[in-house]
Scaffold this active site. Structure first.
Site, PDB file in Angstrom:
ATOM      1  N   GLY A 240       0.933  -1.237  -0.033  1.00  0.00           N
ATOM      2  CA  GLY A 240      -0.282  -0.313   0.168  1.00  0.00           C
ATOM      3  C   GLY A 240       0.750   1.376  -0.023  1.00  0.00           C
ATOM      4  N   SER A 241       0.983   2.040   0.766  1.00  0.00           N
ATOM      5  CA  SER A 241       1.148   3.704   0.579  1.00  0.00           C
ATOM      6  C   SER A 241       2.207   3.367   1.559  1.00  0.00           C
ATOM      7  CB  SER A 241      -0.169   4.525   0.735  1.00  0.00           C
ATOM      8  OG  SER A 241      -0.899   4.385   2.363  1.00  0.00           O
ATOM      9  N   GLY A 245       3.367   2.419   5.351  1.00  0.00           N
ATOM     10  CA  GLY A 245       3.853   1.477   5.249  1.00  0.00           C
ATOM     11  C   GLY A 245       4.864   1.684   6.798  1.00  0.00           C
ATOM     12  N   GLU A 262       6.130  -3.256   0.315  1.00  0.00           N
ATOM     13  CA  GLU A 262       6.090  -3.135  -0.880  1.00  0.00           C
ATOM     14  C   GLU A 262       4.644  -1.954  -0.805  1.00  0.00           C
ATOM     15  OE1 GLU A 262       7.039  -4.919  -2.942  1.00  0.00           O
ATOM     16  OE2 GLU A 262       7.274  -6.793  -1.877  1.00  0.00           O
ATOM     17  N   CYS A 296       1.692   0.670  -8.533  1.00  0.00           N
ATOM     18  CA  CYS A 296       2.452   0.935  -8.382  1.00  0.00           C
ATOM     19  C   CYS A 296       4.067   1.591  -9.191  1.00  0.00           C
ATOM     20  CB  CYS A 296       2.884  -0.112  -7.187  1.00  0.00           C
ATOM     21  SG  CYS A 296       3.495  -1.770  -7.943  1.00  0.00           S
TER      22      CYS A 296
HETATM   23  P1  NAD Z   1      -3.578   2.665   1.257  1.00  0.00           P
HETATM   24  O1  NAD Z   1      -2.231   2.243   2.266  1.00  0.00           O
HETATM   25  O2  NAD Z   1      -4.522   3.344   1.122  1.00  0.00           O
HETATM   26  O3  NAD Z   1      -3.613   1.003   2.032  1.00  0.00           O
HETATM   27  C1  NAD Z   1      -3.125  -0.240   1.457  1.00  0.00           C
HETATM   28  C2  NAD Z   1      -4.263  -1.380   2.484  1.00  0.00           C
HETATM   29  O4  NAD Z   1      -4.015  -1.019   3.963  1.00  0.00           O
HETATM   30  C3  NAD Z   1      -5.397  -2.162   2.645  1.00  0.00           C
HETATM   31  O5  NAD Z   1      -5.917  -2.535   3.184  1.00  0.00           O
HETATM   32  C4  NAD Z   1      -5.467  -0.567   4.247  1.00  0.00           C
HETATM   33  O6  NAD Z   1      -6.817  -1.049   5.153  1.00  0.00           O
HETATM   34  C5  NAD Z   1      -4.314  -1.403   4.605  1.00  0.00           C
HETATM   35  N1  NAD Z   1      -3.990   0.168   6.172  1.00  0.00           N
HETATM   36  C6  NAD Z   1      -4.212   1.914   5.842  1.00  0.00           C
HETATM   37  N2  NAD Z   1      -3.216   1.850   7.474  1.00  0.00           N
HETATM   38  C7  NAD Z   1      -3.149   0.687   7.864  1.00  0.00           C
HETATM   39  C8  NAD Z   1      -2.660   0.794   9.434  1.00  0.00           C
HETATM   40  N3  NAD Z   1      -1.748   2.202   9.797  1.00  0.00           N
HETATM   41  N4  NAD Z   1      -2.257  -0.907   9.794  1.00  0.00           N
HETATM   42  C9  NAD Z   1      -3.081  -2.002   9.351  1.00  0.00           C
HETATM   43  N5  NAD Z   1      -3.678  -1.397   7.419  1.00  0.00           N
HETATM   44  C10 NAD Z   1      -2.845  -0.708   7.321  1.00  0.00           C
HETATM   45  O7  NAD Z   1      -3.369   1.934   0.167  1.00  0.00           O
HETATM   46  P2  NAD Z   1      -3.909   1.529  -1.475  1.00  0.00           P
HETATM   47  O8  NAD Z   1      -4.509   3.250  -1.654  1.00  0.00           O
HETATM   48  O9  NAD Z   1      -5.204   0.785  -1.249  1.00  0.00           O
HETATM   49  O10 NAD Z   1      -3.551   1.398  -2.518  1.00  0.00           O
HETATM   50  C11 NAD Z   1      -2.236   2.127  -3.576  1.00  0.00           C
HETATM   51  C12 NAD Z   1      -0.669   2.632  -2.826  1.00  0.00           C
HETATM   52  O11 NAD Z   1      -1.133   1.660  -3.077  1.00  0.00           O
HETATM   53  C13 NAD Z   1      -0.251   3.365  -3.304  1.00  0.00           C
HETATM   54  O12 NAD Z   1       0.501   3.767  -2.525  1.00  0.00           O
HETATM   55  C14 NAD Z   1       1.039   2.375  -4.280  1.00  0.00           C
HETATM   56  O13 NAD Z   1       1.923   2.728  -5.168  1.00  0.00           O
HETATM   57  C15 NAD Z   1       0.970   1.188  -3.922  1.00  0.00           C
HETATM   58  N6  NAD Z   1       1.200  -0.018  -4.374  1.00  0.00           N
HETATM   59  C16 NAD Z   1       2.368  -1.046  -4.190  1.00  0.00           C
HETATM   60  C17 NAD Z   1       2.374  -1.967  -4.568  1.00  0.00           C
HETATM   61  C18 NAD Z   1       4.082  -2.795  -4.904  1.00  0.00           C
HETATM   62  O14 NAD Z   1       4.018  -3.705  -4.532  1.00  0.00           O
HETATM   63  N7  NAD Z   1       5.196  -2.026  -4.465  1.00  0.00           N
HETATM   64  C19 NAD Z   1       1.861  -2.174  -4.944  1.00  0.00           C
HETATM   65  C20 NAD Z   1       0.470  -2.368  -5.361  1.00  0.00           C
HETATM   66  C21 NAD Z   1       0.466  -0.485  -4.768  1.00  0.00           C
END
Ligand code: NAD
Length: 514
Positions: A240-241, A245, A262, A296
């Site tokens: 995720g973002s 992370g 990731e 991503c």
């Molecule tokens: P996001 O960070 O908003 O959410 C991702 C996940 O994290 C969700 O399931 C969310 O519920 C969970 N989450 C959020 N805060 C949390 C916390 N404090 N504790 C535990 N879980 C938590 O991301 P998004 O908007 O769904 O996806 C887009 C982002 O993901 C972009 O930044 C993209 O670059 C990244 N991404 C990275 C990869 C990679 O492999 N590097 C792959 C896909 C997406």
């Protein structure tokens, strides 16, 4: 086959019910699932309570205690059966990905194909998982290294690859002897329910899979935090973002759990004077505008040599002006919707910030495709005076910033001059330029490609990035090692006790060395 003329909610419901998902899990629940295609409500999904989440993690832990003793090639058979279910239901799951995330049918199917590919890879791996025999410095001693199952692996996934990311982790984790607890994005619980149903089918064909080996926790960030904080979960793979992370990484560090992070990318391509511009143009178009800029690995910065900038950028502007933006399900449009209004607002904000520091914006306006509940945009190309303002951030939308360079050193410094380190590429036919880019003084990213864009990775390589992308690696190569614990074994098969480094410790005063 799904009746594609039915309303989107009916199509989603048909698919889920056909996989045996109980109607009360997708109706009347607190989680509203909206299709980005037209803004319609697809389902109201049930979520887990904190207590239920902890119970399920406990069951997954119990399942691990049994599963770890099953021989790895037999564990591979379960993953082979999962791959079979995915093949059988590829069209339905691909369609559901398109309904829930707004990907084109081809990209929805491609995501399922990626799951099938990693299952095949993991099945082969289940007969490997090699250790080492290392030369010992002591006579009649053997030194070995072996790999054991690690425990419950937590998987937290992002909306944009709602099912492939789970499979990258889970297929490896299952053959490695682990259980998996999955917290999917709150924006995409339906595809997660479908995948869990397919896993259960594979498990029932296999017979005797311990209950809870694959567990789903539908919910928001609070549920993710429960998974992250649970001491029965030694490894958490979070996609995720970078904001997410940072929070997850700190929490895991507090209890010494292993992170596989990731996170966000800010990927660049360098276009050198020796580049094949026709090929570059096509690769840039897919890299920057495919999946509406919501990968991503999406291309976000184009670093072009001043001698080819005029020729390339004028052609690119033409492509940006004419590329088809539209409903991915009823048209052949190459650019589909953004996931939601927040994504559109984020894009508009970044374009304003770019203008404020001298950026010249082409495109970027909202396009009315399916009414006010959905958010379609014309991708934006922004000519920037330098790497400033929003260029150093990841905006999860189709914005391509164009920068100019004179020397390759300058281009590489620009490429590396952002906090993120996921993917990169160079367009060149001059071997010196290519090898310089791939050298230790070249790209600082986890992925560095030549004569293609930064996106569209194959499963055979390890996937992930450096710096604020989090440092994790998943999928191919030796990424499996993150899902196991390493054990070093020193075995004395002699009658004396020589100590390493020649240390003496003679308790009997005799000639023994210990
Ligand atoms: P996001 O960070 O908003 O959410 C991702 C996940 O994290 C969700 O399931 C969310 O519920 C969970 N989450 C959020 N805060 C949390 C916390 N404090 N504790 C535990 N879980 C938590 O991301 P998004 O908007 O769904 O996806 C887009 C982002 O993901 C972009 O930044 C993209 O670059 C990244 N991404 C990275 C990869 C990679 O492999 N590097 C792959 C896909 C997406």
């Amino acid at each position: 086959m799904t009746d594609t003329t039915r309303p989107l909610a009916a199509q989603a419901r048909d698919i889920l019910l056909s996989l045996g998902i109980a109607a009360d899990r997708i109706a009347g629940g607190p989680l509203r699932v909206v299709s980005p295609v037209d803004g319609s409500l697809l389902a109201e999904a049930a979520t887990v309570s904190a207590g239920e989440a902890r119970e399920r993690i406990g069951r997954a832990h119990d399942a691990f205690l049994e599963w770890r003793s099953i021989p790895a090639p037999r564990r591979g058979e379960l993953v082979r059966l999962l791959g079979e279910e995915l093949r059988r239901h590829k069209d339905a799951l691909g369609r559901l990905v398109s309904l829930e995330v707004g990907k084109s049918p081809s990209e929805g199917l491609g995501e399922v194909q990626e799951m099938i590919d990693i299952c095949d890879f993991a099945v082969g791996l289940s007969r490997q998982l090699y250790g080492l025999v290392i030369q010992s410095e002591r006579a009649e001693h053997k030194l070995t290294e072996q790999w054991h199952p690690v425990g419950v692996v937590g998987v937290i996934s992002a909306f944009n690859f709602p099912v492939a990311v789970w499979c990258w982790n889970a297929a490896l984790a299952f053959v490695c002897g682990d259980a998996v607890v999955w917290k999917p994005s709150e924006k995409t619980p339906l595809t997660a329910l479908a995948v869990q149903a397919l896993f259960e089918r594979a498990a029932s064909t296999f017979g005797g899979v311990p209950a809870g080996l694959s567990t789903l926790l539908v919910g928001g960030r609070d549920v993710g935090e429960i998974l992250v904080d649970d001491p029965r979960v030694p490894v958490v793979s979070a996609t995720g973002s970078t904001r997410m992370g940072r929070e997850v990484g700190e929490r895991l560090a507090r209890r010494f759990a292993r992170p596989i992070l990731e996170l966000g990318g800010n990927n660049a391509s360098i276009v050198t004077p020796s580049a094949d511009l026709d090929l570059t143009l096509r690769a840039v178009a897919f890299g920057a505008m495919g999946t509406a800029g919501q990968r991503c690995t999406t291309l976000r910065r184009l670093i072009v040599h001043e001698s080819v900038r005029g020729a390339l950028v004028s052609r690119l502007i033409g492509v940006y002006e004419t590329i088809s933006v539209g409903d991915p399900l009823t048209s052949d449009a190459l650019v589909g919707p953004l996931i939601d209004e927040a994504a559109f607002t984020g894009m508009a904000r970044a374009l304003d910030a770019a203008r404020a520091v001298g950026g010249k914006v082409h495109g970027g306006e909202r396009v009315n495709v399916n009414g006010p509940g959905s958010f379609y945009v014309r991708p934006a190309l922004v000519e920037m005076p330098g790497q400033v303002g929003p260029v150093i951030e990841e905006t999860f939308a189709p914005i391509l910033y164009v920068l100019t360079y004179r020397t390759l050193d300058e281009a590489i410094a620009l490429q590396n001059g952002v906090p993120q380190g996921l993917s990169s590429s160079i367009f060149a036919t001059d071997i010196r330029e290519i090898e310089r880019f791939l050298s230790a003084r070249g790209s600082d990213c986890g992925i560095a490609n030549v004569n293609m864009g930064p996106s569209g990775a194959e499963i055979g390589g390890a996937f992930g990035g450096e710096k604020e992308t989090g440092g994790g690696r998943e999928s191919g190569s030796d990424a499996w090692k993150a899902y196991m614990r390493r054990q070093t074994n020193a075995i004395n098969y002699g009658r004396t006790l020589p100590l390493a480094q020649g240390v003496k410790f003679n308790v009997d005063g005799g000639s023994a060395q210990a």
